[in-house]
Design a protein around this motif. Structure first.
Motif, PDB file in Angstrom:
ATOM      1  N   ILE A  86      42.447  38.824  28.740  1.00  0.00           N
ATOM      2  CA  ILE A  86      41.856  39.572  29.861  1.00  0.00           C
ATOM      3  C   ILE A  86      40.493  38.967  30.228  1.00  0.00           C
ATOM      4  O   ILE A  86      40.190  38.726  31.395  1.00  0.00           O
ATOM      5  N   LEU A  87      39.704  38.677  29.208  1.00  0.00           N
ATOM      6  CA  LEU A  87      38.357  38.132  29.475  1.00  0.00           C
ATOM      7  C   LEU A  87      38.444  36.748  30.122  1.00  0.00           C
ATOM      8  O   LEU A  87      37.666  36.417  31.020  1.00  0.00           O
ATOM      9  N   THR A  88      39.398  35.937  29.670  1.00  0.00           N
ATOM     10  CA  THR A  88      39.558  34.596  30.260  1.00  0.00           C
ATOM     11  C   THR A  88      39.917  34.712  31.739  1.00  0.00           C
ATOM     12  O   THR A  88      39.357  34.005  32.591  1.00  0.00           O
ATOM     13  N   ASN A  89      40.825  35.622  32.036  1.00  0.00           N
ATOM     14  CA  ASN A  89      41.206  35.813  33.436  1.00  0.00           C
ATOM     15  C   ASN A  89      40.008  36.272  34.262  1.00  0.00           C
ATOM     16  O   ASN A  89      39.771  35.769  35.374  1.00  0.00           O
ATOM     17  N   GLN A  90      39.223  37.194  33.709  1.00  0.00           N
ATOM     18  CA  GLN A  90      38.044  37.683  34.441  1.00  0.00           C
ATOM     19  C   GLN A  90      37.042  36.563  34.669  1.00  0.00           C
ATOM     20  O   GLN A  90      36.486  36.418  35.761  1.00  0.00           O
ATOM     21  N   ILE A  91      36.793  35.761  33.638  1.00  0.00           N
ATOM     22  CA  ILE A  91      35.823  34.666  33.770  1.00  0.00           C
ATOM     23  C   ILE A  91      36.294  33.685  34.840  1.00  0.00           C
ATOM     24  O   ILE A  91      35.501  33.236  35.685  1.00  0.00           O
ATOM     25  N   LYS A  92      37.571  33.361  34.830  1.00  0.00           N
ATOM     26  CA  LYS A  92      38.055  32.392  35.816  1.00  0.00           C
ATOM     27  C   LYS A  92      37.967  32.963  37.232  1.00  0.00           C
ATOM     28  O   LYS A  92      37.767  32.230  38.196  1.00  0.00           O
ATOM     29  N   TYR A  93      38.094  34.263  37.339  1.00  0.00           N
ATOM     30  CA  TYR A  93      37.990  34.914  38.649  1.00  0.00           C
ATOM     31  C   TYR A  93      36.537  34.917  39.139  1.00  0.00           C
ATOM     32  O   TYR A  93      36.239  34.506  40.256  1.00  0.00           O
ATOM     33  N   VAL A  94      35.629  35.355  38.270  1.00  0.00           N
ATOM     34  CA  VAL A  94      34.240  35.506  38.733  1.00  0.00           C
ATOM     35  C   VAL A  94      33.544  34.152  38.941  1.00  0.00           C
ATOM     36  O   VAL A  94      32.670  34.032  39.795  1.00  0.00           O
ATOM     37  N   THR A  95      33.930  33.146  38.159  1.00  0.00           N
ATOM     38  CA  THR A  95      33.305  31.834  38.393  1.00  0.00           C
ATOM     39  C   THR A  95      33.662  31.317  39.775  1.00  0.00           C
ATOM     40  O   THR A  95      32.828  30.729  40.465  1.00  0.00           O
ATOM     41  N   ARG A  96      34.903  31.549  40.187  1.00  0.00           N
ATOM     42  CA  ARG A  96      35.291  31.120  41.533  1.00  0.00           C
ATOM     43  C   ARG A  96      34.544  31.941  42.585  1.00  0.00           C
ATOM     44  O   ARG A  96      34.097  31.413  43.600  1.00  0.00           O
ATOM     45  N   LEU A  97      34.397  33.253  42.324  1.00  0.00           N
ATOM     46  CA  LEU A  97      33.625  34.083  43.266  1.00  0.00           C
ATOM     47  C   LEU A  97      32.187  33.601  43.370  1.00  0.00           C
ATOM     48  O   LEU A  97      31.547  33.722  44.417  1.00  0.00           O
ATOM     49  N   ALA A  98      31.689  33.063  42.266  1.00  0.00           N
ATOM     50  CA  ALA A  98      30.292  32.598  42.230  1.00  0.00           C
ATOM     51  C   ALA A  98      30.154  31.165  42.728  1.00  0.00           C
ATOM     52  O   ALA A  98      29.088  30.564  42.579  1.00  0.00           O
ATOM     53  N   GLY A  99      31.206  30.602  43.289  1.00  0.00           N
ATOM     54  CA  GLY A  99      31.074  29.317  43.965  1.00  0.00           C
ATOM     55  C   GLY A  99      31.639  28.116  43.243  1.00  0.00           C
ATOM     56  O   GLY A  99      31.571  27.002  43.759  1.00  0.00           O
ATOM     57  N   ALA A 100      32.217  28.295  42.037  1.00  0.00           N
ATOM     58  CA  ALA A 100      32.797  27.139  41.335  1.00  0.00           C
ATOM     59  C   ALA A 100      34.089  26.724  42.024  1.00  0.00           C
ATOM     60  O   ALA A 100      34.913  27.574  42.382  1.00  0.00           O
ATOM     61  N   ASP A 101      34.276  25.422  42.200  1.00  0.00           N
ATOM     62  CA  ASP A 101      35.528  24.938  42.797  1.00  0.00           C
ATOM     63  C   ASP A 101      36.598  24.728  41.733  1.00  0.00           C
ATOM     64  O   ASP A 101      37.791  24.813  42.019  1.00  0.00           O
ATOM     65  N   LEU A 102      36.169  24.425  40.517  1.00  0.00           N
ATOM     66  CA  LEU A 102      37.093  24.295  39.381  1.00  0.00           C
ATOM     67  C   LEU A 102      36.429  24.942  38.185  1.00  0.00           C
ATOM     68  O   LEU A 102      35.204  24.897  38.050  1.00  0.00           O
ATOM     69  N   VAL A 103      37.233  25.514  37.291  1.00  0.00           N
ATOM     70  CA  VAL A 103      36.662  26.036  36.052  1.00  0.00           C
ATOM     71  C   VAL A 103      37.639  25.790  34.912  1.00  0.00           C
ATOM     72  O   VAL A 103      38.851  25.868  35.078  1.00  0.00           O
TER      73      VAL A 103
END
Ligand code: SF4
Ligand code: SF4
Length: 459
Positions: A139-156
Motif C-alpha cells: 500500500i505504501l509503495t503504491n502511495q509513494i509512486k502516486y504522490v511522487t508523480r503528483l509532485a512532478g516526477a516523470d519517473l519513479v
C-alpha cells in the motif's frame, strides 16, 4: 496511457534478476567523498575567466555570462539577434534556478532540505510525530509512486539503500545562514542505531533502520537542450533542479506525516546515478549519466532515503552498455574531450572519479573548464546522445528495444543524425515553439511560427 503502458512493458521485459546490482565494484572501492567532486575540490576549482583572471570557477563563469550578454551571444560563437535577446534567455536561465538556490542546493539538512520534520507540520498535531498506522509495504509503495508523480516526477523507482553509494563525507556549509554560504566544509555521513536522521557538530547520522531509497527522475525539455551549450539549454537543467526541490519537500513531508522519517537529497548525500540504476530507472552510460528508456539521458535525478517499508523495483538492462561501447558520439562531440573513448575500468583517472567502481571514468576537470569557457553547464553530450530521442523510441514500438542487435549497427548510428534526432536548434526557434506545462512532451516541434503568433495574440 500508451506511453505509461509501453514504459511498464519495457521494465518488465528487461528486468534483471532480484538482488543483482548492475554496478560492479572491486576491493579498492570505498565510499566516494563528495569533497572530491570537481566542482568542490581545491585542485580543480580555480579557473581563469575570459580575461585570464583566475577566480573560483563560479565567478569566472558568471563573468563569461555577462560578457556573452554584452556581446549579444547565447554561447561563444552563437550570435543572438540583439543584446536584449541574449539577456532574455539568460534571464530565464537564472530564474529557473531560483527555487534550488533559495531552498538549499541539495546540501544536507540545510534550508528546506531538513532531515527532520518541518516546523509547519506542527500545525497538524493529529498526524505529527505519531507512530505509523499504515505498515503494508504494498500500500505504501503504491502511495509513494502516486504522490511522487503528483509532485512532478516523470519517473519513479525504489531500491534497497545500498550504502556504497552514500558519500563518505558530504560537501556542505557550516550552517544554513546565507552569510555562511562560503563557509564550505566536508562532514562525514555515518550509519548508527539511532531513531531519526541527525546532524551533530561532527557528523551526519543516517539511522540503520533506513532501508530504502526513492529515486525520482525529472525530464528536461528536449527542444531547449538542443540549443547546444546556450543559456536556453542551461535553463532546461536549472528548471529541473528547482522542480526537484519542491518535489522532495512534498514527498518527505508526506512520509513524515505517515509516521516515518525521510531524508531529501536532490543531487547531494550520495551518487544519484547509482541509486537510479538500482531503482530500475535506466542504465549508466559512457558519459556518466543515466539513460532511461523514456527520456534517454534527458533527466535530472533526486533521491529520498527513508525507513518507510517499501517494495523495491528491479534494475533493467535494455542494451545501453553494448550501445555505448560502439557509439561514442558524446565523446566525439564533447568540446573539451572530457569523455573517455576507451573501455570501462575499475581504475579512476584522478581524484574526481570513484576508484574501484567499474565504469567509464571521465575527466571532470576538463568538463568544468569548458563550463567556465562557455558560460554555463554545457550539456552537449546529453543533447547529441541518440537516446535523447526519448519517447520516440517508445513510439517506434517496444520491438525496437527488444532487437538489441540494431543498437550495435553502425549504419543505425549514422541514421540517428540523418533522421534528425541529433538535431540542434536555435534559441529564437524555441521561444516561438509549442509549449506545455513544464515544457514537457514537446516532441512534435511543428508549426512553431503559427503557434507562437497564436500565443501572443491570445495573451
Ligand atoms: Fe552512450 Fe552514445 Fe549516448 Fe554516449 S552518445 S552515452 S556513447 S549512447
Ligand atoms: Fe563535454 Fe559538455 Fe558533456 Fe562536459 S557537459 S562532458 S564539456 S559535452
Amino acid at each position: 496511457h500508451a506511453k505509461e503502458k509501453a514504459s511498464q512493458e519495457i521494465r518488465h521485459q528487461f528486468a534483471m534478476p532480484d538482488g543483482v546490482s548492475p554496478i560492479k565494484i572491486n576491493e579498492k572501492y570505498e565510499r566516494f567523498n563528495e569533497g572530491h567532486v570537481a566542482f568542490y575540490h581545491p585542485s580543480s576549482v580555480m579557473i581563469p575567466n575570459f580575461k585570464g583572471e583566475t577566480k573560483f570557477w563560479v565567478f569566472s563563469m558568471m563573468d563569461q555570462k555577462q560578457n556573452l550578454i554584452n556581446t549579444a551571444q547565447h554561447a561563444p560563437g552563437v550570435k543572438a539577434p540583439s543584446v536584449a535577446e541574449a539577456r532574455s534567455a539568460r534571464a530565464w536561465e537564472s530564474a529557473a534556478w531560483t527555487l534550488n538556490e533559495m531552498l538549499g542546493y541539495g546540501k544536507p539538512n540545510r534550508k528546506m532540505h531538513l532531515w527532520d520534520n518541518f516546523k509547519a507540520a506542527k500545525d497538524w498535531p493529529h498526524i505529527y510525530n505519531k507512530a505509523p498506522d499504515e505498515k503494508d509495504p504494498a500500500i505504501l509503495t503504491n502511495q509513494i509512486k502516486y504522490v511522487t508523480r503528483l509532485a512532478g516526477a516523470d519517473l519513479v523507482g525504489i531500491a534497497r539503500l545500498n550504502r556504497n553509494w552514500i558519500f563518505k563525507e558530504a560537501f556542505t556549509t557550516v550552517s544554513d545562514k546565507p552569510e555562511d554560504d562560503n563557509n564550505f566544509i566536508t562532514k562525514p555521513i555515518n550509519f548508527k542505531d539511532i531513531e531519526k536522521p541527525t546532524e551533530t557538530e561532527d557528523e551526519y547520522i543516517i539511522p540503520n533502520s533506513f532501508a530504502n531509497v526513492i529515486v525520482s527522475a525529472f525530464a528536461m525539455n528536449r527542444d531547449m537542450m538542443q540549443c547546444l551549450a546556450t543559456s536556453m539549454a542551461h535553463a532546461a537543467a536549472a528548471l529541473c533542479y528547482s522542480r526537484m526541490v519542491a518535489h522532495d519537500m512534498w514527498i518527505c513531508q508526506f512520509i513524515r506525516n505517515q509516521g516515518y522519517y525521510a531524508i531529501p537529497s536532490c543531487n547531494g548525500v550520495g551518487q544519484s546515478v547509482a541509486f537510479a540504476v538500482e531503482a530500475g530507472l535506466g542504465q549508466a552510460s559512457r558519459m556518466g549519466t543515466i539513460i532511461t528508456p523514456e527520456y534517454g539521458p534527458m533527466v535530472r535525478l533526486s533521491k529520498i532515503f527513508t525507513n518507510m517499508p517499501l517494495i523495491p523495483d528491479k534494475p533493467i538492462d535494455f542494451g545501453v552498455t553494448e550501445f555505448c561501447e560502439t557509439c561514442k558520439k558524446c565523446a566525439r562531440d564533447c568540446p573539451s574531450k572530457a569523455i573517455s573513448e576507451g573501455p570501462q575500468s575499475y581504475e579512476a583517472r584522478d581524484i574526481h572519479n570513484a576508484n574501484g567502481r567499474y565504469q567509464w571514468h571521465n575527466d571532470h576537470k576538463k568538463c568544468l573548464q569548458y563550463w567556465v569557457e562557455s558560460g554555463g553547464d554545457c550539456g552537449i553530450c546529453v543533447a547529441v546522445c541518440p537516446f535523447t530521442k526519448g519517447n520516440i523510441w517508445i513510439h517506434d514500438g517496444v520491438e525496437w528495444l527488444i532487437d538489441k542487435t540494431r543498437f550495435l549497427d553502425p549504419v543505425m548510428l549514422g541514421m540517428d543524425d540523418a533522421l534528425g534526432y541529433g538535431k540542434t536548434r536555435n534559441v529564437e526557434e524555441v521561444w516561438k515553439g509549442k509549449i506545455n506545462t513544464y515544457g514537457l512532451d514537446t516532441s512534435h516541434f511543428k508549426d512553431t511560427e503559427t503557434t507562437g503568433k497564436d500565443r501572443v495574440k491570445k495573451s
